[in-house]
Design a protein around this motif. Structure first.
Motif, PDB file in Angstrom:
ATOM      1  N   UNK A   1       0.813  -1.223   0.000  1.00 36.19           N
ATOM      2  CA  UNK A   1       0.000   0.000   0.000  1.00 36.19           C
ATOM      3  C   UNK A   1       0.846   1.272   0.000  1.00 36.19           C
ATOM      4  N   UNK A   2       1.844   1.387   0.883  1.00 34.79           N
ATOM      5  CA  UNK A   2       2.672   2.590   0.794  1.00 34.79           C
ATOM      6  C   UNK A   2       3.459   2.687  -0.499  1.00 34.79           C
ATOM      7  N   UNK A   3       3.736   1.552  -1.130  1.00 33.44           N
ATOM      8  CA  UNK A   3       4.454   1.637  -2.406  1.00 33.44           C
ATOM      9  C   UNK A   3       3.559   2.187  -3.510  1.00 33.44           C
ATOM     10  N   UNK A   4       2.257   1.912  -3.410  1.00 33.41           N
ATOM     11  CA  UNK A   4       1.384   2.458  -4.454  1.00 33.41           C
ATOM     12  C   UNK A   4       1.342   3.982  -4.393  1.00 33.41           C
ATOM     13  N   UNK A   5       1.564   4.534  -3.201  1.00 32.28           N
ATOM     14  CA  UNK A   5       1.650   5.992  -3.115  1.00 32.28           C
ATOM     15  C   UNK A   5       2.694   6.546  -4.056  1.00 32.28           C
ATOM     16  N   UNK A   6       3.760   5.784  -4.190  1.00 32.50           N
ATOM     17  CA  UNK A   6       4.912   6.290  -4.946  1.00 32.50           C
ATOM     18  C   UNK A   6       4.757   6.092  -6.445  1.00 32.50           C
ATOM     19  N   UNK A   7       3.662   5.492  -6.868  1.00 33.14           N
ATOM     20  CA  UNK A   7       3.484   5.319  -8.311  1.00 33.14           C
ATOM     21  C   UNK A   7       3.236   6.658  -8.955  1.00 33.14           C
ATOM     22  N   UNK A   8       2.046   7.158  -8.728  1.00 32.61           N
ATOM     23  CA  UNK A   8       1.709   8.470  -9.241  1.00 32.61           C
ATOM     24  C   UNK A   8       1.711   9.375  -8.021  1.00 32.61           C
TER      25      UNK A   8
ATOM     26  N   UNK B   1      -0.485  15.318 -22.142  1.00 33.72           N
ATOM     27  CA  UNK B   1      -0.750  13.898 -21.884  1.00 33.72           C
ATOM     28  C   UNK B   1      -0.774  13.666 -20.383  1.00 33.72           C
ATOM     29  N   UNK B   2      -0.021  14.480 -19.662  1.00 31.86           N
ATOM     30  CA  UNK B   2      -0.020  14.416 -18.213  1.00 31.86           C
ATOM     31  C   UNK B   2       0.597  13.110 -17.722  1.00 31.86           C
ATOM     32  N   UNK B   3       1.908  13.044 -17.801  1.00 30.62           N
ATOM     33  CA  UNK B   3       2.573  11.851 -17.304  1.00 30.62           C
ATOM     34  C   UNK B   3       3.217  12.157 -15.961  1.00 30.62           C
ATOM     35  N   UNK B   4       3.347  11.116 -15.170  1.00 37.83           N
ATOM     36  CA  UNK B   4       4.153  11.205 -13.968  1.00 37.83           C
ATOM     37  C   UNK B   4       5.108  10.037 -14.052  1.00 37.83           C
ATOM     38  N   UNK B   5       6.394  10.314 -13.991  1.00 37.03           N
ATOM     39  CA  UNK B   5       7.358   9.274 -14.293  1.00 37.03           C
ATOM     40  C   UNK B   5       7.337   8.158 -13.265  1.00 37.03           C
ATOM     41  N   UNK B   6       6.916   8.453 -12.065  1.00 29.30           N
ATOM     42  CA  UNK B   6       6.819   7.397 -11.063  1.00 29.30           C
ATOM     43  C   UNK B   6       5.863   6.320 -11.510  1.00 29.30           C
ATOM     44  N   UNK B   7       4.868   6.726 -12.275  1.00 30.47           N
ATOM     45  CA  UNK B   7       3.869   5.782 -12.727  1.00 30.47           C
ATOM     46  C   UNK B   7       4.286   5.142 -14.042  1.00 30.47           C
ATOM     47  N   UNK B   8       4.872   5.924 -14.923  1.00 30.33           N
ATOM     48  CA  UNK B   8       5.290   5.391 -16.215  1.00 30.33           C
ATOM     49  C   UNK B   8       6.342   4.308 -16.007  1.00 30.33           C
TER      50      UNK B   8
END
Lengths: 383, 378, 193, 206
Positions: free
Chosen positions: B65-72, B369-376
């Motif tokens: 769960x805390x790692x998903x924070x760091x995605x986007x 496009x609105x990217x966030x590299x943590x998610x890409x």
């Protein structure tokens, strides 16, 4: 008060002439002016950076520099020290001589043009009878410096910035000069001092900007001036978000400071020249002449920075389109209108005809440039 | 003009990034330029790759769960939401009423945070000197304060739990949110006054980076980007996950699919989010916020063993469809954990959008496009 | 439209199609995938025009590629297609000609799982760098130990004029000879099907 | 032209209002200054704010609640906690850690250790001004750096402190009751004497 600085210089020269031969006094007189400009130029630059940072931060609801000195007034000094002590990095593949020369070359014209700006009554360093031409010619050499810097850096971003810069400066030079022609038409002289003197009526309020052609010419001249200084919204040569920093990507330390110095001195002189041409220069009621000049100039500088705090940047092709497809035809029409203005006999006729002509041509140009005119959009909502 | 008169020109190859002011992180575009016109563009990514999926396959379900924070990292609440949904689907956990409302409120606040900063950043890419961004951040800050007060952290919230949320809202926060929601349309009016009618912005954005409807659909584009092209697909409406079917809201749709439409769709979506928030804040009931059956889970995440099977939970994150695909083998760790990252998939069409435009436009299109590299680079 | 209906539709259209339902997903043979996907995309009954997710799953005995299909027009979904291929030759026809959105996701699955999508226009690694060895999300992947000097590191150091002690060198050589060990200790779900 | 002028009007309005309305910490106003001059002014502390974990002790640093059960170290997603249990001279394990290290460079402030701890021994701190001149050493916190009194916890998180105290009191009562019952059930065996002060032992890592 009005001739404070003039009297100061005169007093100094009188004092010198008491023990120096007349020839030396001549040289001393020139030297005093040069030193005054050499101090004013960098000093203006330093405090324009402070002014810009402060102003834009206020626009953005921030405080801006406030740690070094009261109101951050010593910030420029601190920045200067930082710039001087920074490592000077020259890229490996750069043309080292040209890379070194470019920032120097860019500062020289920026300083030279100070000489024809009339800062107050009898306060132009040189009253050249081709002062305006001199200004335009000398300030245009900045292009060469920018191209030198961009080419010598051996960086693709720099190169792109340099190419953009050349294209932009060449394009904007044309409408800029043409928009100033009506003023010269009205004055009959290229000397900046006589242009100011020609606006001395109405207690120093008979500025050219208060005529229809003057207003149009003022706006176009000012916008072209903004473009000449590479400032937002025409700052494509250094377009930060696209090509990193454009032509000065590879500059650091004092060389970088020199680029900045040239840019800010250009901002000041362009604003000063606009004030001279259209806003009556040092003319104005009540206050001393140099106060008027600096007030007007700083007001224009303020607007430039206000632009920077508000507007996004144009694209290259749109920028060129604006210069060639809109500004250039409109200045030509404006020139014609100015001619009519002096030809037509009565006041009512003059105002009516010129306003009508300008309005019609404005509408026509907007219509012709339809692809550039934004469309209004409506959006659907799905449930 | 015939070909023989045209001079032979070479293309210029430029690497925009990985360190570039406006690639929104460590993203690289390998661009070939003819003059200033783009003739080829290859996105290169992976500079921020941290093998999120493998980390998750080696720790407990809650530990991810805390790692998903760091995605986007811009909208951790909706990432939490998607992951919680996927696990709840897998383990068939019910969520109490109040927790559902809190989840929706948080997700919609996140949408406001994301859209408002993205429109600001887009303006930065256009060359505005930080003013719209800072106005946006002024508003974002208030919402982040609310997150801090409820979840303990401004951006890495880690607030959702399987079967509810971590803690109840502290006293006074609902009133704070109400005030923010009441003030927000005023700010939007000001923001729109600054931007939407601005001729320079219109010139730069209209008819730039046009994404046609067919391409948007076949390239799996989701989120505001798809809706700007007219694809009427909002997962909040389609899946009716959580309690979105209780709220009235509309889905704005664009026609052209250019940068300007994407920008406007985001602004219109913010208004709809405000509308959802108003309804949710009015209706929010009292009650528990964590399913009592799973409340003990927090005490021992290692004992949480969902039955073997697989599930795919997706939400309408501010950037598009964010989904988590989980395969469980009955052990405390997922056998397979996969993130369907919206901005990663949305990048597929970057080259199609940029071809024939100028370098300056490429930057703007990327911003839209609105990217966030943590998610890409998950 | 649920999975069973899709199955009957497919069986009607393609008689003799080998198809199974596992975990609410349709398991297909790799060679059937393109025609099945094309039918599902174009047939008016299903109209699955939106490919949401592609990923690979390593079930140790085989690799599986999972496709989640939705319909934007009819607002139904997901229909899950699964393709199972042996680890030794994981080859699946690419769906890029049908769905552009498959492009990056197939590259990701290739990068992480080593599933080769045949017919993909540009099948390169997407997150890992070129020249990276192995597929990080396979269960038998052994991550490189940062504290151990590998043979490549020894070579690099020697090229740059650093003297490597003999015992390190010997150990690096041993490691190289041993190769990457298989490490699949955990139980395998879905393998029973 | 009009859109540009309107935008400039809005920026000018903000320019003026930034002089008129200085910001208060945590205000919800749209107009006015937003800067908070950090070292002098600070935003209001939120009670739930979590930064890095710390260990709690009741009265003296020897009286710490941690029993070295290793649950937090196992649950920690990035595995930043390292615990070694303390042994007495006979090699019998004691209910206290000999080594309790947290690598703050690895810790990601998720708060799962706090949630997982069954003894209410580890909590997330509000302290965020930590830094070191070198990369590793000063950011690996040892037990003596992590230990903080319960009064500090009561200060930074009063409501949590109240609920936890309540819970602990009830548990203690229950335990006491159970002990009483067992002592009543087996009257002849006296209740085991509670260890009032744990035996002081030398720090093995010192």
């Amino acid at each position: 008060m009005d001739s404070l600085f003039v009297n100061l210089k005169k007093g100094l020269l009188d004092f010198l002439s008491s023990f120096l031969p007349a020839d030396f006094v001549m040289i001393a007189s020139a030297l005093v002016s040069i030193i005054a400009i050499a101090i004013l130029g960098p000093f203006t630059m330093m405090y324009l950076t402070w002014f810009e940072r402060k102003l834009i931060s206020r626009i953005q609801n921030r405080i801006g520099p406030n740690r070094v000195g009261i109101f951050g007034l010593l910030q420029p000094l601190a920045d200067g020290v930082k710039m001087l002590t920074k490592e000077d990095i020259v890229p490996d593949g750069a043309d080292k001589v040209v890379h070194f020369l470019a920032p120097v070359v860019t500062v020289i014209p920026a300083l030279l043009v100070f000489s024809v700006v009339p800062f107050g009554r009898n306060m132009a360093a040189v009253d050249l009878n081709v002062g305006f031409l001199f200004f335009i010619a000398v300030s245009a050499t900045t292009t060469i410096a920018i191209f030198m810097g961009s080419w010598a850096s051996r960086n693709k971003f720099s190169l792109l910035g340099g190419m953009r810069s050349v294209a932009q400066l060449v394009s904007y030079e044309v409408p800029m000069v043409l928009s100033a022609v009506p003023v010269i038409l009205a004055t009959g002289s290229l000397s900046t001092v006589s242009i100011v003197e020609a606006q001395s009526g109405w207690h120093g309020l008979k500025w050219f900007v208060f005529t229809p052609w003057g207003l149009v010419a003022f706006v176009i001249f000012y916008l072209c001036g903004v473009a000449e200084c590479n400032r937002t919204p025409f700052d494509i040569p250094e377009g930060e978000s696209e090509i990193v920093a454009g032509f000065h990507t590879e500059y650091s330390g004092m060389k970088f400071a020199l680029w900045y110095m040239a840019e800010f001195m250009n901002v000041f002189t362009i604003s000063g020249l606009t004030a001279t041409l259209f806003l009556g220069g040092y003319q104005g009621p009540f206050l001393p002449s140099w106060v008027w000049f600096f007030t007007k100039t700083y007001a224009l500088v303020f607007v430039m920075m206000w632009f920077r705090g508000t507007l996004p940047r144009l694209r290259v092709d749109q920028l060129m389109g604006l210069a060639w497809k809109f500004f250039l035809p409109f200045t030509l029409i404006n020139l014609f209108v100015a001619g009519l203005w002096f030809f037509l006999p009565t006041r009512g006729l003059r105002v009516g005809v010129s306003l009508a002509l300008l309005a019609v041509s404005f509408g026509f140009l907007v219509w012709v440039n339809k692809p550039f005119v934004p469309e209004k959009r409506m959006y659907e909502f799905a449930e | 003009m015939t070909d023989s008169l045209l001079q032979e020109t070479e293309t210029l190859e430029v690497n925009l990034g990985p360190q570039h002011p406006s690639t929104h992180g460590v993203f690289r575009m390998n661009v070939k330029l003819d003059g200033e016109t783009i003739v080829s563009l290859k996105p290169v990514m992976g500079y921020l790759h941290r093998n999120h999926e493998q980390i998750a396959e080696n720790i407990s379900y809650l530990g991810s769960m805390p790692y998903t924070d760091r995605l986007d990292y811009f909208n951790s609440m909706s990432n939490n939401f998607a992951y919680a949904l996927a696990v709840e689907k897998l383990a068939k956990i019910e969520v109490p009423e109040r927790a559902q409302y809190i989840r929706v409120i948080m997700a919609e606040l996140t949408r406001l945070v994301n859209h408002v900063s993205v429109t600001g950043f887009l303006l930065n890419d256009l060359g505005a000197f930080f003013t719209p961004v800072l106005y946006a951040f002024r508003e974002r800050e208030k919402i982040l304060d609310v997150f801090e007060e409820t979840a303990g952290s401004r951006m890495m919230c880690n607030y959702f739990r399987f079967g509810g949320v971590k803690l109840d809202l502290p006293p006074g926060v609902l009133d704070r949110i109400r005030k923010i929601v009441k003030e927000f349309p005023k700010f939007l009016d000001e923001f729109e006054g600054l931007l939407t009618q601005n001729e320079i912005l219109c010139m730069r954005c209209q008819k730039v980076g046009v994404l046609p409807f067919d391409l948007a659909l076949s390239a799996s584009i989701t989120g505001p980007m798809a809706r700007a092209s007219g694809v009427n697909y909002d997962i909040r409406k389609v899946d009716n996950y959580s309690i979105y079917n209780r709220f009235k809201f509309k889905v704005p749709l664009g026609k052209t699919g250019d940068v300007y439409d994407r920008f406007m769709i985001r602004i219109l979506e913010m208004r709809q989010s405000v509308y959802i928030l108003e309804q949710a804040l009015k209706e929010i009931p009292e009650g528990p916020v964590l399913n009592p059956k799973t409340a003990a889970l927090a005490k021992a995440p290692r004992n949480f063993k969902p039955p073997a099977g697989e599930s795919y939970g997706r939400v309408e994150s501010p950037k598009g469809e964010l989904g988590f695909y989980l395969v469980s083998d009955g052990t405390p760790q997922p056998w397979r954990y996969h993130v369907r990252a919206p901005s990663f998939v949305n990048l597929t069409v970057l080259e199609d959008l940029c071809l024939g435009h100028k370098v300056a436009d490429a930057v703007v299109i990327l911003g839209s496009i609105d990217i966030v590299l943590g998610e890409v680079d998950h | 439209m649920n999975t069973a209906e899709i199955k009957s539709l497919l069986e009607k259209k393609f008689p003799g199609l080998e198809i199974k339902i596992i975990n609410d997903g349709l398991v297909l043979k790799p060679e059937d995938l393109p025609r099945v996907a094309k039918l599902l995309k174009e047939s008016p009954e299903s109209k699955l025009d939106y490919l949401s997710l592609i990923t690979g799953v390593d079930y140790v005995e085989f690799l599986e590629s999972v496709y989640h299909l939705y319909s934007v027009e009819k607002r139904v979904g997901p229909v899950v297609l699964k393709v199972r291929v042996p680890r030794t030759s994981p080859k699946i026809p690419s769906l890029v000609p049908l769905y552009r959105g498959a492009e990056f996701q197939e590259r990701e699955a290739y990068d992480m799982m080593g599933i080769v999508y045949e017919g993909h226009p540009d099948l390169r690694r997407i997150f890992m760098w070129e020249g990276f060895e192995g597929f990080p999300l396979r269960k038998d992947y052994v991550p490189e130990d940062e504290d151990v000097l590998e043979w490549e590191d020894v070579e690099w150091l020697e090229r740059h004029g650093v003297k490597v002690p003999e015992e390190y060198k010997a150990f690096a050589q041993q490691l190289k000879a041993a190769g990457k060990e298989a490490r699949a200790t955990r139980p395998k779900p879905g393998a029973e099907a | 032209m009009l859109g540009v002028l309107r935008g400039m009007g809005i920026t000018f309005k903000n320019f003026v209002t930034s002089y008129l309305f200085p910001r208060r910490a945590d205000s919800l106003d749209t107009a006015g200054m937003v800067t908070v001059q950090y070292p002098e002014e600070r935003l209001l502390e939120k009670e739930r704010f979590r930064n890095f974990p710390f260990l709690i002790y009741d009265k003296t640093p020897d009286d710490l609640r941690c029993v070295a059960c290793d649950i937090c170290a196992k649950e920690c997603p990035p595995k930043c906690i390292y615990i070694v249990r303390e042994f007495d001279k006979d090699g019998k394990p004691l209910k206290r850690p000999a080594v309790f290290d947290i690598d703050l460079t690895v810790c990601m402030n998720c708060g799962i250790c706090e949630e997982a701890c069954p003894f209410d021994a580890i909590f997330m701190d509000h302290e965020f001004e930590i830094g070191g001149a070198e990369r590793q050493q000063s950011l690996v916190y040892h037990k003596d750096q992590l230990l903080k009194p319960a009064t500090y916890f009561a200060k930074i998180r009063p409501t949590d402190h109240a609920t936890i105290e309540e819970k602990r009191r009830k548990e203690a009562e229950k335990k006491a009751a159970a002990a009483k019952q067992s002592s009543q059930g087996a009257a002849q065996t006296p209740p085991p004497p509670p260890p009032a002060v744990p035996p002081k032992s030398p720090q093995p890592n010192a």
